[in-house]
Design an enzyme around this catalytic site. Structure first.
Site, PDB file in Angstrom:
ATOM      1  N   SER A 153      68.753  22.156  43.213  1.00 42.54           N
ATOM      2  CA  SER A 153      69.224  22.974  42.100  1.00 42.54           C
ATOM      3  C   SER A 153      69.216  24.449  42.506  1.00 42.54           C
ATOM      4  CB  SER A 153      68.364  22.687  40.864  1.00 42.54           C
ATOM      5  OG  SER A 153      68.964  23.205  39.707  1.00 42.54           O
ATOM      6  N   ASP A 231      73.784  13.881  35.736  1.00 45.41           N
ATOM      7  CA  ASP A 231      73.049  15.151  35.708  1.00 45.41           C
ATOM      8  C   ASP A 231      73.637  16.025  34.604  1.00 45.41           C
ATOM      9  OD1 ASP A 231      72.231  17.794  36.215  1.00 45.41           O
ATOM     10  OD2 ASP A 231      72.309  17.537  38.398  1.00 45.41           O
ATOM     11  N   HIS A 264      69.113  14.950  36.979  1.00 47.77           N
ATOM     12  CA  HIS A 264      68.689  16.176  37.683  1.00 47.77           C
ATOM     13  C   HIS A 264      67.224  16.133  38.100  1.00 47.77           C
ATOM     14  CE1 HIS A 264      69.991  20.260  38.708  1.00 47.77           C
ATOM     15  NE2 HIS A 264      68.842  20.744  38.246  1.00 47.77           N
TER      16      HIS A 264
END
Lengths: 286, 286
Positions: A153, A231, A264
């Site tokens: 991320s 996600d 995620h």
């Protein structure tokens, strides 16, 4: 030789090696920092080992990957040292977002050198990751000069951006669910406008899409990117995909993998971290 | 058929299967509870799968093992369903230790049926693990009737004690750093005196050493126990070793393994959980 710059604060035996945590005074960040290191069993044999740096995402410290990713098993087998830094400067003197937002300030350094007050006194994570931390690692451990870098991320952004800006320092780069175009997504625009100011020409040096567009044909690193299709941030933070389009334009030989049903979280990372470490080990030993 | 008794509160894709969390109203514990379940990819094929119950230690919830042990990778490969209950009743109505001590009350149910006020209204973890939870699991998932059971520290006590008391229900049992003689160690004496009162004859039914001494020659289960030798609690809580001595007396074919340098943490569990799951899979399919 006693090392005066880093202090070992914990050590746990793990897969025949050691999971350790260190503290040190950072000259670059102007505060006390922690980082974590996994030393595989091979670290006791005396040969210099390859290092994989792992950059974590928003809200994380150096410990999330250590406890949740299950990476030590593979690093133990492959003889890789893993280095996990924190995601921002820390401490009472370090400014945070006024509203304690999770995506600015503490836990959200975005791996840039801030130029704007009040951030510029401490938020210099780019220099910390590129210069100060590798120096400490080389001083304290017996490591090979070239390293690999990976992240998740915000840390996927950090890994890609730092690798693309320092291609001779790294043998390979990989990312999970990376922010690839911070100049054009809500997380990136918020962070960059605070840390770097409103002049967006100053943002380009930290944008992986911009960096690949500028350099793609000339300087290429082995690159692996995994993205979950469940996600929640995939669409609205424009993760992964914009970089794939530029890789196609510039014939950059990056591998992008999209995974049905994965989100995620660290459940996604742990499911595929073995592939990433094997990818890096192959290129580190090439 | 819609299941009205359990509510799915989260689901994350993990190693091709699903890591899920459920809530339900427990009739036995008289409160709302959570438990976690890992469903391997094979759960979608329609055949009943074997279950491994994991009982956690002091201070844990159903989530510690889920995030830290790295067990999903192995369960995915072996086609095992993992079930992780919480370690005590929960909620504002549930009494806790007056001083919020970590080793009594919330997070410290010790897998017994409390007989003493104020604990006896909620703290009936033995019945919850032995009866109510397996019923819910059998109702909601397609599982084989025999299960395996494993745990850590207080949960290692729970796993061994419950398996030794219900040998026909389980095909194998394993433990990390288990409290094996709660009648004769500080953690156990404190918990048992509060939950069960001062009459120690009521404690024996929950003491693995007592149970093995009584039944050892007659009722034997495959048993694997791992103990770290750098575990701070190994000596003063008398972990693992007292049971090994009784296993030797009674010719109980348990395997005790002692590991140099390993401590009481999840770094120890994650290093050896694969061995435990392979051990259980072998006996579940025998």
């Amino acid at each position: 030789m006693a090392d005066t710059k880093t202090t070992e604060v914990s050590a746990n035996r793990s897969f025949g090696g050691w999971q350790k945590r260190f503290s040190h005074q950072s000259n670059v960040l102007n505060c006390q920092m922690h980082f974590s290191v996994y030393l595989p069993p091979a670290a006791e044999l005396g040969e210099p080992l390859p290092v994989v740096y792992w950059l974590s995402g928003l809200t994380c410290t150096d410990e999330n990957f250590v406890t949740k990713a299950g990476a030590q098993r593979v690093a133990s087998e492959l003889g890789l040292i893993l280095v996990m830094p924190d995601t921002s400067p820390r401490g009472e003197d370090v400014p945070d977002a006024d509203d304690k937002a999770y995506d600015l300030g503490l836990g959200a350094g975005f791996y840039v050198n801030a130029t704007q007050a009040p951030w510029n006194k401490h938020y210099r994570m780019y220099d910390y990751i590129v210069d100060e931390l590798p120096s400490l690692i080389q001083q304290r451990f017996n490591v090979q000069p070239k390293a690999a870098i990976a992240g998740h991320s915000m840390g996927g952004h950090g890994a890609l951006m730092i690798a693309l800006s320092n291609v001779k320092r790294f043998s390979s780069v990989s990312a999970f669910s990376p922010i690839v175009n911070p100049m054009d997504c809500p997380w990136g625009e918020k962070a960059f406008s605070h840390y770097l100011g409103e002049d967006t020409s100053q943002w380009q040096q930290y944008d992986s899409c911009e960096l690949m567009r500028q350099q793609g044909q000339f300087l290429q690193l082995p690159m692996l990117i995994d993205q979950g299709l469940a996600d929640d941030f995939y669409q609205n933070q424009k993760l992964a995909k914009p970089l794939e389009l530029i890789a196609q334009e510039t014939n950059y030989p990056a591998e992008f993998r999209y995974h049905e049903g994965y989100d995620h979280s660290y459940f996604f990372i742990s499911s595929f971290i073995e592939d990433h470490l094997r990818f890096h080990a192959k290129h580190l030993s090439a």
